[in-house]
Design a protein around this motif. Sequence first.
Motif, PDB file in Angstrom:
ATOM      1  N   LYS A  91       0.850  -1.188   0.000  1.00  0.00           N
ATOM      2  CA  LYS A  91       0.000   0.000   0.000  1.00  0.00           C
ATOM      3  C   LYS A  91       0.890   1.244   0.000  1.00  0.00           C
ATOM      4  O   LYS A  91       1.627   1.472   0.968  1.00  0.00           O
ATOM      5  N   PRO A  92       0.827   2.048  -1.052  1.00  0.00           N
ATOM      6  CA  PRO A  92       1.745   3.203  -1.142  1.00  0.00           C
ATOM      7  C   PRO A  92       1.565   4.224  -0.037  1.00  0.00           C
ATOM      8  O   PRO A  92       2.468   4.997   0.255  1.00  0.00           O
ATOM      9  N   GLU A  93       0.399   4.216   0.617  1.00  0.00           N
ATOM     10  CA  GLU A  93       0.164   5.152   1.717  1.00  0.00           C
ATOM     11  C   GLU A  93       0.593   4.577   3.065  1.00  0.00           C
ATOM     12  O   GLU A  93       0.446   5.221   4.098  1.00  0.00           O
ATOM     13  N   CYS A  94       1.108   3.331   3.065  1.00  0.00           N
ATOM     14  CA  CYS A  94       1.499   2.667   4.316  1.00  0.00           C
ATOM     15  C   CYS A  94       2.969   2.271   4.321  1.00  0.00           C
ATOM     16  O   CYS A  94       3.760   2.735   5.126  1.00  0.00           O
ATOM     17  N   LEU A  95       3.322   1.336   3.412  1.00  0.00           N
ATOM     18  CA  LEU A  95       4.716   0.906   3.210  1.00  0.00           C
ATOM     19  C   LEU A  95       5.341   0.217   4.417  1.00  0.00           C
ATOM     20  O   LEU A  95       6.543   0.313   4.661  1.00  0.00           O
ATOM     21  N   GLU A  96       4.530  -0.519   5.166  1.00  0.00           N
ATOM     22  CA  GLU A  96       5.053  -1.317   6.271  1.00  0.00           C
ATOM     23  C   GLU A  96       4.101  -2.467   6.549  1.00  0.00           C
ATOM     24  O   GLU A  96       2.963  -2.501   6.056  1.00  0.00           O
ATOM     25  N   ALA A  97       4.564  -3.401   7.331  1.00  0.00           N
ATOM     26  CA  ALA A  97       3.732  -4.537   7.700  1.00  0.00           C
ATOM     27  C   ALA A  97       2.703  -4.127   8.742  1.00  0.00           C
ATOM     28  O   ALA A  97       2.822  -3.086   9.393  1.00  0.00           O
ATOM     29  N   TYR A  98       1.689  -4.984   8.901  1.00  0.00           N
ATOM     30  CA  TYR A  98       0.733  -4.853  10.006  1.00  0.00           C
ATOM     31  C   TYR A  98       0.952  -6.047  10.930  1.00  0.00           C
ATOM     32  O   TYR A  98       0.571  -7.157  10.563  1.00  0.00           O
ATOM     33  N   PRO A  99       1.539  -5.895  12.120  1.00  0.00           N
ATOM     34  CA  PRO A  99       2.158  -4.682  12.637  1.00  0.00           C
ATOM     35  C   PRO A  99       3.561  -4.524  12.064  1.00  0.00           C
ATOM     36  O   PRO A  99       4.095  -5.460  11.448  1.00  0.00           O
ATOM     37  N   PRO A 100       4.205  -3.356  12.255  1.00  0.00           N
ATOM     38  CA  PRO A 100       5.570  -3.164  11.771  1.00  0.00           C
ATOM     39  C   PRO A 100       6.522  -4.210  12.345  1.00  0.00           C
ATOM     40  O   PRO A 100       6.309  -4.763  13.426  1.00  0.00           O
ATOM     41  N   LEU A 101       7.590  -4.460  11.613  1.00  0.00           N
ATOM     42  CA  LEU A 101       8.500  -5.560  11.936  1.00  0.00           C
ATOM     43  C   LEU A 101       9.016  -5.569  13.378  1.00  0.00           C
ATOM     44  O   LEU A 101       9.070  -6.641  13.998  1.00  0.00           O
ATOM     45  N   PRO A 102       9.412  -4.442  13.974  1.00  0.00           N
ATOM     46  CA  PRO A 102       9.908  -4.517  15.354  1.00  0.00           C
ATOM     47  C   PRO A 102       8.875  -5.083  16.334  1.00  0.00           C
ATOM     48  O   PRO A 102       9.241  -5.767  17.300  1.00  0.00           O
ATOM     49  N   TYR A 103       7.593  -4.829  16.071  1.00  0.00           N
ATOM     50  CA  TYR A 103       6.546  -5.340  16.959  1.00  0.00           C
ATOM     51  C   TYR A 103       6.311  -6.829  16.737  1.00  0.00           C
ATOM     52  O   TYR A 103       5.893  -7.538  17.662  1.00  0.00           O
ATOM     53  N   ILE A 104       6.596  -7.290  15.536  1.00  0.00           N
ATOM     54  CA  ILE A 104       6.523  -8.727  15.287  1.00  0.00           C
ATOM     55  C   ILE A 104       7.606  -9.431  16.100  1.00  0.00           C
ATOM     56  O   ILE A 104       7.373 -10.494  16.697  1.00  0.00           O
ATOM     57  N   GLY A 105       8.785  -8.820  16.136  1.00  0.00           N
ATOM     58  CA  GLY A 105       9.846  -9.363  16.979  1.00  0.00           C
ATOM     59  C   GLY A 105       9.460  -9.376  18.444  1.00  0.00           C
ATOM     60  O   GLY A 105       9.744 -10.339  19.166  1.00  0.00           O
ATOM     61  N   TYR A 106       8.787  -8.323  18.885  1.00  0.00           N
ATOM     62  CA  TYR A 106       8.335  -8.264  20.277  1.00  0.00           C
ATOM     63  C   TYR A 106       7.290  -9.349  20.545  1.00  0.00           C
ATOM     64  O   TYR A 106       7.339 -10.025  21.588  1.00  0.00           O
ATOM     65  N   ALA A 107       6.364  -9.523  19.609  1.00  0.00           N
ATOM     66  CA  ALA A 107       5.346 -10.564  19.772  1.00  0.00           C
ATOM     67  C   ALA A 107       5.991 -11.936  19.877  1.00  0.00           C
ATOM     68  O   ALA A 107       5.584 -12.772  20.690  1.00  0.00           O
ATOM     69  N   LYS A 108       7.007 -12.164  19.063  1.00  0.00           N
ATOM     70  CA  LYS A 108       7.713 -13.448  19.125  1.00  0.00           C
ATOM     71  C   LYS A 108       8.369 -13.627  20.487  1.00  0.00           C
ATOM     72  O   LYS A 108       8.348 -14.723  21.057  1.00  0.00           O
ATOM     73  N   SER A 109       8.939 -12.541  21.026  1.00  0.00           N
ATOM     74  CA  SER A 109       9.591 -12.636  22.336  1.00  0.00           C
ATOM     75  C   SER A 109       8.597 -12.955  23.439  1.00  0.00           C
ATOM     76  O   SER A 109       8.961 -13.543  24.457  1.00  0.00           O
ATOM     77  N   LEU A 110       7.341 -12.569  23.243  1.00  0.00           N
ATOM     78  CA  LEU A 110       6.291 -12.878  24.216  1.00  0.00           C
ATOM     79  C   LEU A 110       5.786 -14.315  24.089  1.00  0.00           C
ATOM     80  O   LEU A 110       5.074 -14.799  24.977  1.00  0.00           O
ATOM     81  N   GLY A 111       6.142 -14.947  22.978  1.00  0.00           N
ATOM     82  CA  GLY A 111       5.661 -16.308  22.753  1.00  0.00           C
ATOM     83  C   GLY A 111       4.314 -16.366  22.068  1.00  0.00           C
ATOM     84  O   GLY A 111       3.644 -17.408  22.084  1.00  0.00           O
ATOM     85  N   ILE A 112       3.892 -15.274  21.448  1.00  0.00           N
ATOM     86  CA  ILE A 112       2.639 -15.266  20.698  1.00  0.00           C
ATOM     87  C   ILE A 112       2.832 -16.045  19.404  1.00  0.00           C
ATOM     88  O   ILE A 112       3.787 -15.778  18.662  1.00  0.00           O
TER      89      ILE A 112
END
Length: 266
Positions: free
Chosen positions: A219-240
């Motif tokens: 999406k040219p008005e967004c240009l990032e993941a949902y959620p952005p990559l650093p939060y995906i790393g955080y979610a992984k650290s939580l064990g989600i």
Amino acid sequence: MKRDGHIHTHFCPHGTKDSTESYIEKAIKSGFTDISFTEHAPLPNNFIDPTPMKDSSIRMDQLSPYMHEINRLKAAYQRDIRIRVGLEVDFIAGYENEIKSFLDDIGPSLDDAILSVHFLKVGNQYYCSDYSKEVFAELAAACGSVEAAYNLYYDTVEASIQADLGQFKPKRIGHPTLIHKFQTVHDEKIEDSAQILHVLQLMKKMGCELDVNGAGFSKPECLEAYPPLPYIGYAKSLGIPLVFGSDAHNVNGLHKHYEKFYTYLS
């Protein structure tokens, strides 16, 4: 295992005419072993779709043909790939009882499901927050500011996570930062990291999965993941549990941006 857990089909009224078989053949060719078709579930009968074409979801009379087609292909391709029949269910504030009733009926027939927020309620009016930059501007104006629209979105996502929608409530939360879709258009830097972290912490507490959604990159008005990559790393650290979703609405979009998430999913 390569899995894509968020795929739409030709049944989607705002989607594609590409055949379901063409999705499956591409998935097999691309080395995916597990895919979920998660068409937009019918909206509650007493809810008026606020989009101009009323095309946010499949109609109730399309649900059985959709389920039949995916189950037929699931059996036909069972030696080549795991296919899950699923739905992306909208959480709509004020319609919890209708959503629960629907899930009670359809839940036993599903292999997979996603719970997402697209519609936000301001006063007595609902807005489809990701429909267009113009509708987002209307939403922000109704809320009083872009920041207030973001706050309403996260409050609604949190409500979806905590809502009692019965035993068949979807475990996976869809694109939990979808409100970022038009962030380069409104051009305001909204500091929402605390809300995103809280959403992820709540997901962990409630035993949810995360839809690691790549569609925002396209999406040219967004240009990032949902959620952005650093939060995906955080979610992984939580064990989600993390489930990649291309959120494809056509064959071309299938598995798009998967390579950006590989290190998080491995």
